[in-house]
Design a protein around this motif. Sequence first.
Motif, PDB file in Angstrom:
ATOM      1  N   GLN A  24      -3.911  -1.924 -11.060  1.00  0.00           N
ATOM      2  CA  GLN A  24      -4.269  -0.987 -12.122  1.00  0.00           C
ATOM      3  C   GLN A  24      -3.206  -0.952 -13.220  1.00  0.00           C
ATOM      4  O   GLN A  24      -3.533  -0.909 -14.410  1.00  0.00           O
ATOM      5  CB  GLN A  24      -4.477   0.409 -11.526  1.00  0.00           C
ATOM      6  N   GLU A  25      -1.918  -0.999 -12.825  1.00  0.00           N
ATOM      7  CA  GLU A  25      -0.851  -1.026 -13.831  1.00  0.00           C
ATOM      8  C   GLU A  25      -0.882  -2.340 -14.604  1.00  0.00           C
ATOM      9  O   GLU A  25      -0.629  -2.367 -15.818  1.00  0.00           O
ATOM     10  CB  GLU A  25       0.509  -0.837 -13.150  1.00  0.00           C
ATOM     11  N   GLY A  26      -1.169  -3.440 -13.903  1.00  0.00           N
ATOM     12  CA  GLY A  26      -1.276  -4.727 -14.584  1.00  0.00           C
ATOM     13  C   GLY A  26      -2.403  -4.744 -15.595  1.00  0.00           C
ATOM     14  O   GLY A  26      -2.242  -5.247 -16.711  1.00  0.00           O
ATOM     15  N   MET A  27      -3.546  -4.166 -15.233  1.00  0.00           N
ATOM     16  CA  MET A  27      -4.681  -4.110 -16.161  1.00  0.00           C
ATOM     17  C   MET A  27      -4.363  -3.211 -17.355  1.00  0.00           C
ATOM     18  O   MET A  27      -4.945  -3.373 -18.425  1.00  0.00           O
ATOM     19  CB  MET A  27      -5.927  -3.605 -15.441  1.00  0.00           C
ATOM     20  N   ALA A  28      -3.416  -2.283 -17.152  1.00  0.00           N
ATOM     21  CA  ALA A  28      -2.989  -1.424 -18.265  1.00  0.00           C
ATOM     22  C   ALA A  28      -1.971  -2.120 -19.158  1.00  0.00           C
ATOM     23  O   ALA A  28      -1.532  -1.556 -20.160  1.00  0.00           O
ATOM     24  CB  ALA A  28      -2.416  -0.122 -17.730  1.00  0.00           C
ATOM     25  N   GLY A  29      -1.608  -3.357 -18.774  1.00  0.00           N
ATOM     26  CA  GLY A  29      -0.688  -4.143 -19.596  1.00  0.00           C
ATOM     27  C   GLY A  29       0.761  -4.103 -19.178  1.00  0.00           C
ATOM     28  O   GLY A  29       1.637  -4.578 -19.902  1.00  0.00           O
ATOM     29  N   ASP A  30       1.049  -3.559 -17.970  1.00  0.00           N
ATOM     30  CA  ASP A  30       2.433  -3.399 -17.528  1.00  0.00           C
ATOM     31  C   ASP A  30       2.791  -4.370 -16.409  1.00  0.00           C
ATOM     32  O   ASP A  30       2.042  -4.501 -15.425  1.00  0.00           O
ATOM     33  CB  ASP A  30       2.674  -1.973 -17.019  1.00  0.00           C
ATOM     34  N   GLN A  31       3.936  -5.032 -16.568  1.00  0.00           N
ATOM     35  CA  GLN A  31       4.518  -5.735 -15.435  1.00  0.00           C
ATOM     36  C   GLN A  31       5.048  -4.689 -14.468  1.00  0.00           C
ATOM     37  O   GLN A  31       5.576  -3.660 -14.883  1.00  0.00           O
ATOM     38  CB  GLN A  31       5.655  -6.649 -15.885  1.00  0.00           C
ATOM     39  N   ASN A  32       4.953  -4.954 -13.175  1.00  0.00           N
ATOM     40  CA  ASN A  32       5.393  -3.935 -12.228  1.00  0.00           C
ATOM     41  C   ASN A  32       5.718  -4.518 -10.860  1.00  0.00           C
ATOM     42  O   ASN A  32       5.367  -5.660 -10.558  1.00  0.00           O
ATOM     43  CB  ASN A  32       4.339  -2.842 -12.103  1.00  0.00           C
ATOM     44  N   MET A  33       6.396  -3.688 -10.075  1.00  0.00           N
ATOM     45  CA  MET A  33       6.674  -3.990  -8.670  1.00  0.00           C
ATOM     46  C   MET A  33       6.065  -2.878  -7.831  1.00  0.00           C
ATOM     47  O   MET A  33       6.194  -1.698  -8.167  1.00  0.00           O
ATOM     48  CB  MET A  33       8.175  -4.068  -8.415  1.00  0.00           C
ATOM     49  N   SER A  34       5.438  -3.233  -6.752  1.00  0.00           N
ATOM     50  CA  SER A  34       4.711  -2.252  -5.954  1.00  0.00           C
ATOM     51  C   SER A  34       5.633  -1.489  -5.008  1.00  0.00           C
ATOM     52  O   SER A  34       6.816  -1.820  -4.840  1.00  0.00           O
ATOM     53  CB  SER A  34       3.629  -2.954  -5.129  1.00  0.00           C
ATOM     54  N   SER A  35       5.078  -0.477  -4.374  1.00  0.00           N
ATOM     55  CA  SER A  35       5.710   0.125  -3.210  1.00  0.00           C
ATOM     56  C   SER A  35       5.695  -0.924  -2.091  1.00  0.00           C
ATOM     57  O   SER A  35       5.113  -1.995  -2.242  1.00  0.00           O
ATOM     58  CB  SER A  35       4.936   1.370  -2.764  1.00  0.00           C
ATOM     59  N   VAL A  36       6.330  -0.601  -0.989  1.00  0.00           N
ATOM     60  CA  VAL A  36       6.262  -1.504   0.163  1.00  0.00           C
ATOM     61  C   VAL A  36       4.881  -1.350   0.785  1.00  0.00           C
ATOM     62  O   VAL A  36       4.467  -0.242   1.158  1.00  0.00           O
ATOM     63  CB  VAL A  36       7.368  -1.188   1.181  1.00  0.00           C
ATOM     64  N   LEU A  37       4.163  -2.468   0.886  1.00  0.00           N
ATOM     65  CA  LEU A  37       2.778  -2.464   1.355  1.00  0.00           C
ATOM     66  C   LEU A  37       2.629  -3.312   2.607  1.00  0.00           C
ATOM     67  O   LEU A  37       3.561  -4.017   3.019  1.00  0.00           O
ATOM     68  CB  LEU A  37       1.859  -3.019   0.258  1.00  0.00           C
ATOM     69  N   THR A  38       1.448  -3.256   3.179  1.00  0.00           N
ATOM     70  CA  THR A  38       1.092  -4.155   4.276  1.00  0.00           C
ATOM     71  C   THR A  38       0.112  -5.182   3.734  1.00  0.00           C
ATOM     72  O   THR A  38      -0.926  -4.819   3.153  1.00  0.00           O
ATOM     73  CB  THR A  38       0.459  -3.390   5.444  1.00  0.00           C
ATOM     74  N   SER A  39       0.429  -6.445   3.907  1.00  0.00           N
ATOM     75  CA  SER A  39      -0.389  -7.515   3.337  1.00  0.00           C
ATOM     76  C   SER A  39      -1.762  -7.584   3.999  1.00  0.00           C
ATOM     77  O   SER A  39      -1.870  -7.578   5.233  1.00  0.00           O
ATOM     78  CB  SER A  39       0.333  -8.852   3.500  1.00  0.00           C
ATOM     79  N   ASN A  40      -2.819  -7.652   3.167  1.00  0.00           N
ATOM     80  CA  ASN A  40      -4.166  -7.875   3.698  1.00  0.00           C
ATOM     81  C   ASN A  40      -4.309  -9.265   4.301  1.00  0.00           C
ATOM     82  O   ASN A  40      -5.132  -9.493   5.183  1.00  0.00           O
ATOM     83  CB  ASN A  40      -5.208  -7.708   2.586  1.00  0.00           C
ATOM     84  N   ALA A  41      -3.493 -10.193   3.816  1.00  0.00           N
ATOM     85  CA  ALA A  41      -3.612 -11.585   4.252  1.00  0.00           C
ATOM     86  C   ALA A  41      -2.813 -11.872   5.518  1.00  0.00           C
ATOM     87  O   ALA A  41      -3.278 -12.589   6.402  1.00  0.00           O
ATOM     88  CB  ALA A  41      -3.164 -12.521   3.133  1.00  0.00           C
ATOM     89  N   THR A  42      -1.589 -11.314   5.613  1.00  0.00           N
ATOM     90  CA  THR A  42      -0.706 -11.673   6.732  1.00  0.00           C
ATOM     91  C   THR A  42      -0.378 -10.519   7.669  1.00  0.00           C
ATOM     92  O   THR A  42       0.071 -10.742   8.789  1.00  0.00           O
ATOM     93  CB  THR A  42       0.628 -12.230   6.192  1.00  0.00           C
TER      94      THR A  42
END
Length: 328
Positions: free
Chosen positions: A136-154
Motif C-alpha cells: 500500500q505504501e509502494g502504491m502511494a509512491g513511497d519506498q519503504n521497509m516493512s515490519s518483521v513479517l512471516t513469509s507466505n512463500a517460506t
Amino acid sequence: MNLFSKIKKSINVKFVLAFLSIGIIPIMVTSTLIYQSSREELITKEEMLLGVQAESTVQGMEEWLVKRLDEISIISQSNAIRSEHLEDTLQLMNTVKAQDPTYETVVFTGAEGIVEAHTTEEHIGVLDLSDRDYFQEGMAGDQNMSSVLTSNATGNRIVVVATPVNDSSGNRLGVMSASVNFEALIEQFLLNTSNANSHTVFIDDQDIIQSHPNEDLVGLHITEANLESDLMTLFESRSEESGTSIVQANGEESLVAHASIPTAGYSIYFFTPMNVVLAGAETVKWTSIIIMIIASVIISGLALIIARNISRPIRKLQVMFKTLPKGI
C-alpha cells in the motif's frame, strides 16, 4: 583494679584509639573518594563504549537494508520490469536473487495487489498482497521497509523492502519488492556483538519483540511480555535519538544503550549488568578494605608500643609506692 592499673589501661586504650583515628580516617576518606571517582569513570567509559556500539550497529543494519532497497529500486526501473513480459521479468528477478543469499524472494505485484511475477513461480497470479502495508505504501509512491513479517512463500521471518514501479509516463504499474531473511540480519549484527556479560533486544516498529535472550518473549508485544516498569518505560519511549540509561532488569541494575533505525522504525537495546561495569571499582573497594585492615593492625601495634613506653614510669611509681613503709 588499683589506680595505677586503671591509668595504664586508660593510656593504652586512648593511644590506640587516637592513632587509629589519625591513621585510618584519612585512609577511609581517601579510599571512598577513589572508589566513587573510579565508579563514575567506569560508568562514563562504559556509556561511551556501549553507545558507540549501539550507534555503529544500527548504522550497519540500516546500510545493509538500504543497500537491498537500492538494488530493488534499480531493477524496478529496468525495461524488463516495465515491459511486463513475464519471461524477461523472471530472468532478471532470479538473477538478483541468486546474487545475494539473504534474498528469500523477489516479487512484482500488480496495481490490484495480485502477484504478477515471483521467484517462487507457483504464487504468480494467485498470491494477493493487497493487504500488506509495504504494498500500500509502494502504491502511494513511497519506498519503504516493512515490519518483521512471516513469509507466505517460506514461512521464515523476513523484512520486505519495496519500491513503486512506474511506466515511462509515470503511471503506477505496481510494486517491486524483495523479502530479506531476518535471521541473517540478526546473526550478522546482533548475535556476533553479544557476549556472556551482555545481551541485546530488538523491537520492531509495531512494538513486537523480535530478538531477546529469553526466547519465550520473542514475537510478543511489549505490553504482553510482563516486563518490569523500568523496561516498559524504556521501550515505550521509542526515541529516535540514541542514548544510555540505567534500569532495573531481571532483579539487577543494568546499563542500557539504545539506538533506532529511522527508515524502518526498529529499535536496538544493548544491556550490560552494572556489576560487570563496576567490576574494576569493586576491586578498588576490596583493595582499600584490605589496606585499612593491615594499617589498623600496624597502627594498633605501634600505639601499644608507644603507650607502654609512656606508662613505664607509672609502673615504676607503682612499685615504688608499694615498697614504701605503711604509715609514712
